[in-house]
Design an enzyme around this catalytic site. Structure first.
Site, PDB file in Angstrom:
ATOM      1  CD  GLU A 367      -2.880  -1.105  -0.038  1.00 30.98           C
ATOM      2  OE1 GLU A 367      -3.030  -0.029  -0.666  1.00 30.98           O
ATOM      3  OE2 GLU A 367      -3.433  -2.167  -0.371  1.00 30.98           O
ATOM      4  N   GLY A 368       2.007   1.182  -0.640  1.00 35.40           N
ATOM      5  CA  GLY A 368       2.910   2.328  -0.732  1.00 35.40           C
ATOM      6  C   GLY A 368       4.015   2.237   0.289  1.00 35.40           C
ATOM      7  CD  GLU A 371      11.730   3.640   1.568  1.00 36.74           C
ATOM      8  OE1 GLU A 371      12.494   3.377   2.519  1.00 36.74           O
ATOM      9  OE2 GLU A 371      10.758   2.906   1.245  1.00 36.74           O
TER      10      GLU A 371
END
Length: 387
Positions: A367-368, A371
């Site tokens: 989910e990302g 960073e």
């Protein structure tokens, strides 16, 4: 913003926690050992979750869900997050809210069966060469008369092995932007069993045993025009519109696991004796507990604030990224310190701490990545300054 829970929220929290502790905790060890979910058990727990009013609770009330507002949904997710991920995600399913973007016919075929527990969905975006860079995907769809032909590979697709259909994001063209050429993306419904569509076992994962991933392969997979979800070439906007709150879901489940780890550490520090006194009396332990509680509270407040702002229509990308970033990194810290407080016993399978520690690692990636979240936060800070 109110900091106290309403009676309804307290009831949902208590009901969900009781369900998790009574119905899900007893099955954790078996899933950790086997690395799989028995489907007979899934169906049994699914029925109990429905009876408790916990199934598909993220969906609107008028179509069979619980109709929870975002903040209440996150309180519920925190309680589910205390247990093994495969258990709570499969047995207490929350269909992807992107299904709400479908046509009436698509809702009949895909959304409503998911709410009733008759089907499961999965989202297919990530590719071997396109993870964080969604618009760099290579899997494509091209028109062939009135139909579409899909080709390419997706991987790391969660629970695709049990899903009845996939929502697949495919490149359908290119466009010139201020940052160079980018792929246009379109979302498609792809039913399992469609010719040209195959699902292969994915990778063995150190985190979330039993919560499988798969590789999806498309070889001239033919779909009708009715399989398009949303508008053609608008899949990127569709994902941003409907999937943004998933970062908050990740944050909330991390809060639940961190709280469970902290409670184990607190109890152990209050009971374990070394050198004639409880180890919680030593600053080397008591300061750890204080730092763990401090970090957990900070992450909790950031997540609840983002959820509250989501319902007010004032949430920003930065708000959600901050919550996800803080909660996932906090969980890693709390899990590690809880093990340190327990010493060697913390790494033994008799306690859930080694699992929580392992499971924490993936949260800073999916989910990302951390960073990516830092990029979103700093970009939002710099944009008003034209920097």
């Amino acid at each position: 913003m109110q900091f106290g829970m309403s009676e309804e929220q307290a009831m949902i929290v208590n009901t969900t926690r009781a369900f998790v502790e009574t119905e899900l905790y007893p099955h954790e060890d078996e899933i950790e050992r086997s690395g799989r979910m028995d489907m007979d058990l899934v169906r049994e727990l699914q029925g109990k979750a429905m009876a408790a009013g916990l199934y598909a609770a993220n969906m609107p009330e008028e179509i069979g869900g619980a109709g929870l507002d975002t903040l209440t949904w996150l309180l519920y997710e925190k309680e589910l997050g205390r247990t093994n991920y495969a258990l709570h995600w499969t047995a207490v399913a929350r269909p992807s809210n992107i299904l709400l973007a479908g046509t009436d016919a698509q809702k009949e075929r895909y959304l409503y069966p998911c709410i009733k527990g008759e089907k499961w969905d999965c989202l297919a975006m990530t590719e071997p060469d396109a993870g964080s860079d969604l618009r760099g995907m290579k899997a494509s769809a091209r028109r062939d008369g009135a139909d579409w032909l899909l080709n390419g590979t997706k991987h790391f697709i969660s629970h695709a092995d049990i899903a009845d259909f996939a929502i697949c994001f495919m490149a359908t063209g290119v466009e010139n932007t201020s940052r160079g050429t980018k792929k246009k993306i379109t979302a498609f419904f792809v039913d399992k069993g469609t010719p040209g569509f195959s699902v292969r076992d994915g990778y063995r994962n150190v985190s979330h045993r039993g919560y499988t991933n798969a590789i999806l392969e498309f070889d001239d997979c033919r779909l009708p025009a009715s399989a398009v979800l949303g508008e053609i070439d608008q899949g990127f906007d569709l994902a941003n519109t409907w999937l943004g709150a998933t970062r908050l879901q990740v944050a909330a489940t991390c809060l639940g696991r961190a709280d469970r780890a902290l409670q184990h550490a607190l109890s152990y520090a209050a009971e374990r004796q070394q050198f004639g006194q409880k180890i919680g009396k030593y600053q080397g332990i008591s300061f750890k507990l204080a730092d763990m509680a401090l970090d957990l509270k900070a992450a909790t407040l950031m997540t609840w604030e983002a959820g509250w702002k989501f319902d007010q229509g004032t949430v920003t990308e930065s708000d959600m990224s901050m919550a996800k970033l803080k909660a996932t990194e906090m969980l890693a810290f709390v899990a590690d310190e809880a093990i340190q407080i327990h010493g060697g016993m913390g790494l033994m399978e008799a306690l859930p701490l080694e699992r929580i520690w392992r499971d924490a690692r993936v949260e800073r990636i999916w989910e990302g990545t951390s960073e990516i979240q830092r990029h979103i936060i700093s970009r939002e800070m710099l944009r008003p300054l034209d920097a």
